[in-house]
Enzyme design. Sequence first.
Site, mmCIF file in Angstrom:
data_model
loop_
_atom_site.group_PDB
_atom_site.id
_atom_site.type_symbol
_atom_site.label_atom_id
_atom_site.label_comp_id
_atom_site.label_asym_id
_atom_site.label_seq_id
_atom_site.Cartn_x
_atom_site.Cartn_y
_atom_site.Cartn_z
ATOM 1 N N ASP A 1 39.093 38.055 25.172
ATOM 2 C CA ASP A 1 39.601 37.849 26.531
ATOM 3 C C ASP A 1 38.452 37.611 27.498
ATOM 4 O O ASP A 1 37.278 37.742 27.136
ATOM 5 C CB ASP A 1 40.449 39.062 26.971
ATOM 6 C CG ASP A 1 39.784 40.405 26.678
ATOM 7 O OD1 ASP A 1 38.594 40.421 26.309
ATOM 8 O OD2 ASP A 1 40.451 41.438 26.814
ATOM 9 N N GLU B 1 48.902 43.268 28.692
ATOM 10 C CA GLU B 1 49.375 44.446 29.418
ATOM 11 C C GLU B 1 50.817 44.783 29.031
ATOM 12 O O GLU B 1 51.511 43.954 28.430
ATOM 13 C CB GLU B 1 49.305 44.170 30.925
ATOM 14 C CG GLU B 1 47.903 43.897 31.455
ATOM 15 C CD GLU B 1 47.064 45.161 31.591
ATOM 16 O OE1 GLU B 1 47.346 46.162 30.898
ATOM 17 O OE2 GLU B 1 46.119 45.148 32.397
ATOM 18 N N ASP C 1 46.902 52.317 28.751
ATOM 19 C CA ASP C 1 48.327 51.971 28.851
ATOM 20 C C ASP C 1 48.819 51.213 27.616
ATOM 21 O O ASP C 1 49.904 50.628 27.644
ATOM 22 C CB ASP C 1 48.593 51.153 30.122
ATOM 23 C CG ASP C 1 47.806 49.836 30.149
ATOM 24 O OD1 ASP C 1 47.087 49.540 29.174
ATOM 25 O OD2 ASP C 1 47.921 49.109 31.154
HETATM 26 C C1 GLP Z 1 39.492 46.367 28.422
HETATM 27 C C2 GLP Z 1 39.426 45.216 27.403
HETATM 28 C C3 GLP Z 1 40.013 45.592 26.075
HETATM 29 C C4 GLP Z 1 39.533 46.979 25.716
HETATM 30 C C5 GLP Z 1 40.101 47.991 26.652
HETATM 31 C C6 GLP Z 1 39.547 49.385 26.431
HETATM 32 O O1 GLP Z 1 40.257 46.122 29.533
HETATM 33 N N1 GLP Z 1 39.989 43.978 27.846
HETATM 34 O O2 GLP Z 1 39.656 44.641 25.094
HETATM 35 O O3 GLP Z 1 39.961 47.305 24.413
HETATM 36 O O4 GLP Z 1 40.007 47.608 27.990
HETATM 37 O O5 GLP Z 1 38.246 49.504 26.913
HETATM 38 P P1 GLP Z 1 37.275 50.695 26.497
HETATM 39 O O6 GLP Z 1 36.888 50.449 25.076
HETATM 40 O O7 GLP Z 1 36.097 50.561 27.421
HETATM 41 O O8 GLP Z 1 38.025 51.937 26.692
#
Ligand code: GLP
Length: 260
Positions: A66, A142, A135
Site C-alpha cells: 500500500d 479498512e 481494527d
Molecule cells: C499500517 C499499514 C499496515 C500495517 C498496519 C499495522 O496502517 N498500512 O500494512 O500492517 O498499519 O502497523 P504496525 O505494524 O505498525 O502496527
Amino acid sequence: MEVVIADDQTLAMLAADAIERLLRTEAAPVLGLATGSSPLRIYDELTRRHEQDGLSFSHAQAFMLDEYVGLAADHPERYRNVIETEIGSRVDFGPGAVHGPDGLAEDLDAASADYERAIAEAGGIDLQILGIGTDGHVAFNEPGSSLSSRTRVKTLTEQTRVDNARFFDGDLEQVPTLCLTQGMGTIMEAGHLMLVATGANKAEAVHQMVEGPISAMWPATVLQMHRHVTILVDDAAASRLQLGDYYRHAYANKPEWQNL
Ligand code: GLP
C-alpha cells in the site's frame, strides 16, 4: 491457518527462514513487503543474513502492499521511502525490482490497474508479509472493505490515522486521508501469507482474525479462507485467543520435516 506463539525475535527468525528458503530455491521469487513496525525485526534479520550469510535478493522482485496518496516523493513516511530505508537499500535487490503503488499518480484508478498488472506479469506473489491494524485492517483494507477487492483508492479510518500519527510527529493533521492499497482479493492470491502481530493492542484483532466469523467488519478474517497462512504472534497479541493452548501444543508437536 497455523498460529505460532513465540517471542518477537523467534517470530522474526521463523519468517526470515521461510523467506530465505524461497530466495534460495526459486529462480525468480516474488516477495510481498509490508510497512508498519511489525515486520521491522524480519527486515533486520534478512539484512543480517544478507551481510553475514550471503543471502541474495538480486534475482527477486518485491511488491509493496500500500501507499499513502499525495505524500511528496521525498517524504520520509511515504511507504516507498520507508521500504527503501528498512529493507530495499539494505540488501541487493536489482534496479527497479521493488514495486509500489503510485500514490502520486494523477489517475489513481489507472495506477491501481497498472499495479495489478505488474503483479500478474511478475507471476504473482510467492510469499506475502503482513501486519494487522488494531481494527483488523490488512494493508489499508479498512473495516467494510470488500473481501474480494483489488488494488484501489481507500479512505483511512480515524483509528488508523490516529495509530499512524506517531510516524508524523504525533500530528493527526499530517496523516493523509487517502491511500492506494492492494485489495483483500489481491492479497488472497499470494501463495503464502505470513502475518506478524505483537503487543496487547493487537490481541482483539488477532482473536477476530483467527477465531471470529468471516466479516468485512474485520477484513483480516478472510485469511481463514486461504490455503497457506502463518500467523506469527507474541504472548500479548495471542492473549485473547480461545484456543491458545491448542496452537501452542500443535506447534510444539509439529513434525520436524514440516516447514511453516
Ligand atoms: C499500517 C499499514 C499496515 C500495517 C498496519 C499495522 O496502517 N498500512 O500494512 O500492517 O498499519 O502497523 P504496525 O505494524 O505498525 O502496527
